[in-house]
Design a protein around this motif. Sequence first.
Motif, mmCIF file in Angstrom:
data_model
loop_
_atom_site.group_PDB
_atom_site.id
_atom_site.type_symbol
_atom_site.label_atom_id
_atom_site.label_comp_id
_atom_site.label_asym_id
_atom_site.label_seq_id
_atom_site.Cartn_x
_atom_site.Cartn_y
_atom_site.Cartn_z
ATOM 1 N N THR A 11 0.840 -1.205 0.000
ATOM 2 C CA THR A 11 0.000 0.000 0.000
ATOM 3 C C THR A 11 0.873 1.252 0.000
ATOM 4 N N THR A 12 0.492 2.225 -0.819
ATOM 5 C CA THR A 12 1.245 3.484 -0.929
ATOM 6 C C THR A 12 0.419 4.643 -0.366
ATOM 7 N N ASP A 13 1.083 5.782 -0.193
ATOM 8 C CA ASP A 13 0.379 6.998 0.218
ATOM 9 C C ASP A 13 -0.722 7.307 -0.798
ATOM 10 N N PHE A 14 -0.420 7.124 -2.075
ATOM 11 C CA PHE A 14 -1.397 7.390 -3.128
ATOM 12 C C PHE A 14 -2.641 6.515 -2.960
ATOM 13 N N ASP A 15 -2.432 5.231 -2.626
ATOM 14 C CA ASP A 15 -3.569 4.322 -2.417
ATOM 15 C C ASP A 15 -4.486 4.847 -1.314
ATOM 16 N N LEU A 16 -3.887 5.251 -0.184
ATOM 17 C CA LEU A 16 -4.694 5.766 0.925
ATOM 18 C C LEU A 16 -5.415 7.048 0.522
ATOM 19 N N LYS A 17 -4.680 7.942 -0.116
ATOM 20 C CA LYS A 17 -5.273 9.214 -0.531
ATOM 21 C C LYS A 17 -6.415 8.970 -1.508
ATOM 22 N N MET A 32 3.202 4.195 6.857
ATOM 23 C CA MET A 32 4.463 4.005 7.560
ATOM 24 C C MET A 32 5.272 2.935 6.832
ATOM 25 N N LYS A 33 6.548 3.238 6.587
ATOM 26 C CA LYS A 33 7.421 2.357 5.804
ATOM 27 C C LYS A 33 8.556 1.795 6.649
ATOM 28 N N ASP A 34 8.999 0.601 6.289
ATOM 29 C CA ASP A 34 10.180 0.006 6.895
ATOM 30 C C ASP A 34 11.397 0.745 6.350
ATOM 31 N N LYS A 35 12.277 1.196 7.231
ATOM 32 C CA LYS A 35 13.438 1.987 6.810
ATOM 33 C C LYS A 35 14.402 1.203 5.925
ATOM 34 N N LEU A 36 14.511 -0.095 6.159
ATOM 35 C CA LEU A 36 15.456 -0.904 5.394
ATOM 36 C C LEU A 36 14.914 -1.340 4.036
ATOM 37 N N THR A 37 13.674 -1.806 4.002
ATOM 38 C CA THR A 37 13.124 -2.360 2.765
ATOM 39 C C THR A 37 12.309 -1.353 1.954
ATOM 40 N N GLY A 38 11.788 -0.328 2.629
ATOM 41 C CA GLY A 38 10.919 0.632 1.940
ATOM 42 C C GLY A 38 9.487 0.133 1.796
ATOM 43 N N ASN A 39 9.230 -1.093 2.232
ATOM 44 C CA ASN A 39 7.875 -1.653 2.177
ATOM 45 C C ASN A 39 7.022 -1.056 3.291
ATOM 46 N N GLY A 40 5.710 -1.054 3.070
ATOM 47 C CA GLY A 40 4.798 -0.590 4.099
ATOM 48 C C GLY A 40 4.879 -1.489 5.320
ATOM 49 N N ARG A 41 4.662 -0.887 6.501
ATOM 50 C CA ARG A 41 4.700 -1.635 7.756
ATOM 51 C C ARG A 41 3.319 -2.127 8.162
ATOM 52 N N GLY A 42 2.309 -1.912 7.311
ATOM 53 C CA GLY A 42 0.977 -2.436 7.587
ATOM 54 C C GLY A 42 0.041 -1.443 8.243
ATOM 55 N N PHE A 43 0.494 -0.199 8.417
ATOM 56 C CA PHE A 43 -0.390 0.802 8.988
ATOM 57 C C PHE A 43 -0.010 2.185 8.488
ATOM 58 N N GLY A 44 -0.934 3.105 8.680
ATOM 59 C CA GLY A 44 -0.698 4.488 8.263
ATOM 60 C C GLY A 44 -1.677 5.410 8.953
ATOM 61 N N PHE A 45 -1.642 6.682 8.563
ATOM 62 C CA PHE A 45 -2.501 7.690 9.168
ATOM 63 C C PHE A 45 -3.111 8.563 8.086
ATOM 64 N N VAL A 58 -14.373 6.323 10.775
ATOM 65 C CA VAL A 58 -14.084 5.281 11.759
ATOM 66 C C VAL A 58 -15.282 4.342 11.942
ATOM 67 N N ALA A 59 -16.470 4.865 11.787
ATOM 68 C CA ALA A 59 -17.683 4.065 11.976
ATOM 69 C C ALA A 59 -17.956 3.121 10.799
ATOM 70 N N ALA A 60 -17.311 3.351 9.648
ATOM 71 C CA ALA A 60 -17.564 2.554 8.447
ATOM 72 C C ALA A 60 -16.535 1.424 8.292
ATOM 73 N N ARG A 61 -16.859 0.455 7.437
ATOM 74 C CA ARG A 61 -15.927 -0.629 7.092
ATOM 75 C C ARG A 61 -15.164 -0.223 5.835
ATOM 76 N N HIS A 62 -13.900 -0.647 5.756
ATOM 77 C CA HIS A 62 -13.058 -0.239 4.635
ATOM 78 C C HIS A 62 -12.250 -1.411 4.102
ATOM 79 N N THR A 63 -12.082 -1.434 2.781
ATOM 80 C CA THR A 63 -11.259 -2.437 2.118
ATOM 81 C C THR A 63 -10.296 -1.706 1.193
ATOM 82 N N ILE A 64 -9.012 -1.947 1.403
ATOM 83 C CA ILE A 64 -7.980 -1.326 0.572
ATOM 84 C C ILE A 64 -7.119 -2.425 -0.019
ATOM 85 N N ARG A 65 -6.947 -2.387 -1.335
ATOM 86 C CA ARG A 65 -6.181 -3.397 -2.072
ATOM 87 C C ARG A 65 -6.677 -4.806 -1.752
#
Length: 164
Positions: A11-17, A32-45, A58-65
């Motif tokens: 998942t990228t920032d673009f995907d969330l946006k 949030m990205k892993d500093k070594l691999t650059g892969n997402g860490r599984g969460f964001g804001f 927050v009250a709704a259900r969400h599906t991303i990728r």
Amino acid sequence: KIFIGGLPTETTDFDLKNYFVRFGVLADVVVMKDKLTGNGRGFGFVTFEDPEVAEKVVAARHTIRGRSVEAKLAIPRGEAPGPRSDPSDRVTKIFVGGLASTVSEADFKNYFSRWGKIMDAQIMVDHNTKRSRGFGFITFESYKSVEDVIRIRNHEIKVFMFLF
């Protein structure tokens, strides 16, 4: 501001946006990205300009990728509420981030068991690689255990420090 957990690592920032812009005007989006691999860490804001939008999201259900994700109101560090007076509002499950890949579920459970009986301990893993995603969840039998754990700001498991 909302916390989005359970994101696929790609998942990228673009995907969330692209997903959350449908709910309202966005002020900020970060995966949030892993500093070594650059892969997402599984969460964001995701931060909305209008706080009321965040509450509706927050009250709704969400599906991303293709994966169902969790959306919760984010509480800035240092602003976590104190002990709750309403028993129905007492939390027994906590998010733990910043886990080293060497921390096993047994290590995780053993570390937190000093604060009380653990009902569930889960380190989230990548479905493809089976490697730790660097975060997990602990569910205690009692809300008192959670309150005791969060009083300590820095915890170490296997010489790796993480913060709540």
